[in-house]
Design an enzyme around this catalytic site. Structure first.
Site, PDB file in Angstrom:
ATOM      1  N   TYR A  23     -11.215 -48.334   3.963  1.00 24.73           N
ATOM      2  CA  TYR A  23     -10.017 -48.834   3.957  1.00 24.73           C
ATOM      3  C   TYR A  23      -9.848 -48.766   2.190  1.00 24.73           C
ATOM      4  CZ  TYR A  23     -10.689 -50.185   8.452  1.00 24.73           C
ATOM      5  OH  TYR A  23     -10.983 -50.207   9.634  1.00 24.73           O
ATOM      6  N   HIS A 101      -4.646 -43.993  10.945  1.00 27.60           N
ATOM      7  CA  HIS A 101      -5.717 -44.813  10.483  1.00 27.60           C
ATOM      8  C   HIS A 101      -6.458 -44.441   9.121  1.00 27.60           C
ATOM      9  CE1 HIS A 101      -6.088 -46.276  14.763  1.00 27.60           C
ATOM     10  NE2 HIS A 101      -5.820 -45.024  15.068  1.00 27.60           N
TER      11      HIS A 101
END
Length: 150
Positions: A23, A101
């Site tokens: 992330y 995502h």
């Protein structure tokens, strides 16, 4: 002006505290700011919404249906694999649905992502951290222009 809805699912509000390999260190506010910049450049209206509750996301999807939203971008987060309600609400839409995502789910899930929401998405973009989002917005606009997303 085209209306695009961006939904962030469970734990998106915690991006900066999660695994940086997948992330990075980006915050949800930074993602939304980047998306708003891209929306302005593309000349579209963008609403961003995050919830850790599946029902809130379903309500937003129902509203998008009635508001005649032109496309939906969704990062369902942990709801990707386990929420049939979100999947069914996405399936009601007759507009492009882009699932995003930040992580590459093929790496994250040992090569076999199994997404219930992915089954009804028009397209899926993943693995480019924050850059996944503006690319998804461009794809949503392109698909909405063709109105053949579903």
């Amino acid at each position: 002006m085209k209306k695009i809805l961006m939904l962030h699912g469970v734990n998106a509000n915690m991006f900066q505290f999660r695994n940086p390999e997948f992330y990075g260190s980006v915050t949800l506010d930074q993602v939304n700011a980047r998306m708003q910049e891209e929306a302005k450049e593309l000349g579209v209206s963008l609403e961003c919404f995050q919830s850790n509750h599946a029902g809130d996301l379903v309500d937003k999807l129902h509203q998008a249906f009635f508001d005649q939203t032109d496309a939906v971008i969704i990062n369902p987060g942990g709801f990707t694999n386990c929420d049939c309600g979100i999947k069914e609400a996405l399936a009601l839409l007759r507009v492009p649905v882009i699932e995003v995502h930040m992580a590459n789910l093929f790496r994250k899930k040992n090569g076999s992502p199994q997404g219930t929401t992915t089954q009804v998405a028009t397209a899926v973009l993943m693995g480019m951290q924050i850059d996944t989002y503006p690319l998804a917005l461009r794809a949503a606009v392109m698909l909405a222009d063709g109105k053949d997303g579903k």
